[in-house]
Design an enzyme around this catalytic site. Sequence first.
Site, short mmCIF file in Angstrom:
data_model
loop_
_atom_site.label_atom_id
_atom_site.label_comp_id
_atom_site.label_asym_id
_atom_site.label_seq_id
_atom_site.Cartn_x
_atom_site.Cartn_y
_atom_site.Cartn_z
N ALA A 71 0.90 20.37 -17.43
CA ALA A 71 -0.48 20.82 -17.25
C ALA A 71 -1.25 20.82 -18.56
O ALA A 71 -2.47 20.65 -18.56
CB ALA A 71 -0.50 22.21 -16.62
N ASN A 153 -1.98 33.42 -15.77
CA ASN A 153 -0.55 33.31 -16.02
C ASN A 153 0.10 34.63 -16.43
O ASN A 153 1.31 34.79 -16.30
CB ASN A 153 -0.27 32.25 -17.10
CG ASN A 153 -1.15 32.40 -18.31
OD1 ASN A 153 -2.38 32.33 -18.22
ND2 ASN A 153 -0.54 32.62 -19.47
N GLN A 181 -0.44 28.27 -12.15
CA GLN A 181 0.20 29.49 -11.66
C GLN A 181 -0.11 29.79 -10.20
O GLN A 181 0.33 30.82 -9.68
CB GLN A 181 -0.22 30.68 -12.53
CG GLN A 181 0.21 30.57 -13.99
CD GLN A 181 1.71 30.66 -14.17
OE1 GLN A 181 2.45 31.04 -13.27
NE2 GLN A 181 2.19 30.29 -15.36
N SER A 201 1.81 21.87 -13.27
CA SER A 201 3.09 21.53 -13.90
C SER A 201 4.21 21.77 -12.91
O SER A 201 4.28 22.84 -12.28
CB SER A 201 3.34 22.39 -15.15
OG SER A 201 2.81 21.81 -16.31
N HIS A 203 7.37 22.41 -13.38
CA HIS A 203 8.38 23.43 -13.70
C HIS A 203 7.95 24.84 -13.36
O HIS A 203 8.74 25.78 -13.47
CB HIS A 203 8.80 23.33 -15.17
CG HIS A 203 7.80 23.86 -16.15
ND1 HIS A 203 7.96 25.07 -16.79
CD2 HIS A 203 6.64 23.35 -16.61
CE1 HIS A 203 6.95 25.28 -17.62
NE2 HIS A 203 6.13 24.25 -17.52
N CYS A 328 3.71 30.25 -24.09
CA CYS A 328 3.08 29.35 -25.06
C CYS A 328 2.52 30.09 -26.26
O CYS A 328 2.13 29.47 -27.24
CB CYS A 328 1.97 28.55 -24.37
SG CYS A 328 2.56 27.53 -23.01
#
Length: 398
Positions: A71, A153, A181, A201, A203, A328
């Site tokens: 993402a 998130n 999310q 994303s 994952h 992150c």
Amino acid sequence: MEVYLDNNATTMVDPEVFKAMEPFFCTIYGNPNSLHKFGAGTHPKMVEALNYLYEGINAADEDDIIITANATESNNTVIKGVWVDKILNGNKNHIITSEVEHPSITAVCKFLETQGVSVTYLTVNEEGILDAQQVKDAIREDTALVSIMWANNETGKIFPIAEIGAVCKEAGIPFHTDATQAIGKVPVNVQACNVTYLSFSAHKFHGPKGVGGLYVQKGYELTPLLHGGEQMGGHRAGTVDVASMVGMGLAMHLATKPEALEFENTEVKRLRDKLEDAILELPETVVIGGKDNRTPNTTLISIRGVEGESMLWDMNQKTIGASTGSACASEDLEANPVMNAFGSDSELAHTGVRFSLSRFTTEEQIDYAIEVIKNAVKRLRTISSSYAYTPKHHVSEL
């Protein structure tokens, strides 16, 4: 017992997804752009994966879904593409976003500000959300893009994407949302919400790491972030990671089926609430942003007198994984910027711990986590030089 409660950072790969990926490493390994049978052999499962992605977000057949690395790449592609197309080569010079976006949005916007772009960062209220009227009021004649996340998130707070999409459509402005999310937790429908660009994303919904996607509505083009070959119709150069694409497609399919979303919003939510309620039994604890309008797996809890990093250390010693916020930004020791945005005081902004569950979380794990967390809070408050409990500060009054 090992307990993983950091699923907003990443999720385990669903074993069914892993099994589907295996043949593409050593058996069906051809380059999908090659003309021979080794390359062509990858195509049926790639088509199936794309179909799953389209279905998962209700994209129309004529829209595009570009396979990216994650993402972060998708977000960069949108914002920098709009910068080139609408700002450098057009007559626009303004972007609207929020102050609680993922760093892959805010960092790009901060960079563009150094290039002379005007960026409006919309504030959130004490519950951690903003409304469509704020977006409407911020729109200018030179607005090139609105970018607002679907779900936060750190808190799980869900933003009014359909209403914001309607405002942008009426104003004729492209609307981007980072849905990283949201997918697999709440229904995501790009057509119903008038979304122009959408990032995700794999994952985050039990797919593999290193692969993501970017939805682009029909009629909109972006200058590619990566130039090179003609893969993805020239929208994103580089040989496609077939195994990861196949894994992402199946993961999307498994996560967005009606029964899967129902499980998230019943069983996963029940376990999240059980954990949350147990922690809130402790004095001077509070859910940041409140309990309403959240993804069903997430809670961000402030425990006064307990540094978030210290809490993570104690839990880690008992093999429980959680987070103080976005992975992150985990090396940044400054106060949590999302909690600051919510108006938390300087002390409270250092005390947030995020717990995020998944469909693989069990009741036994939650029971163990509750015991460990309560013991950790007791120990850390006992040795704290600044904490002293007084009834007037009970959670009900925070």
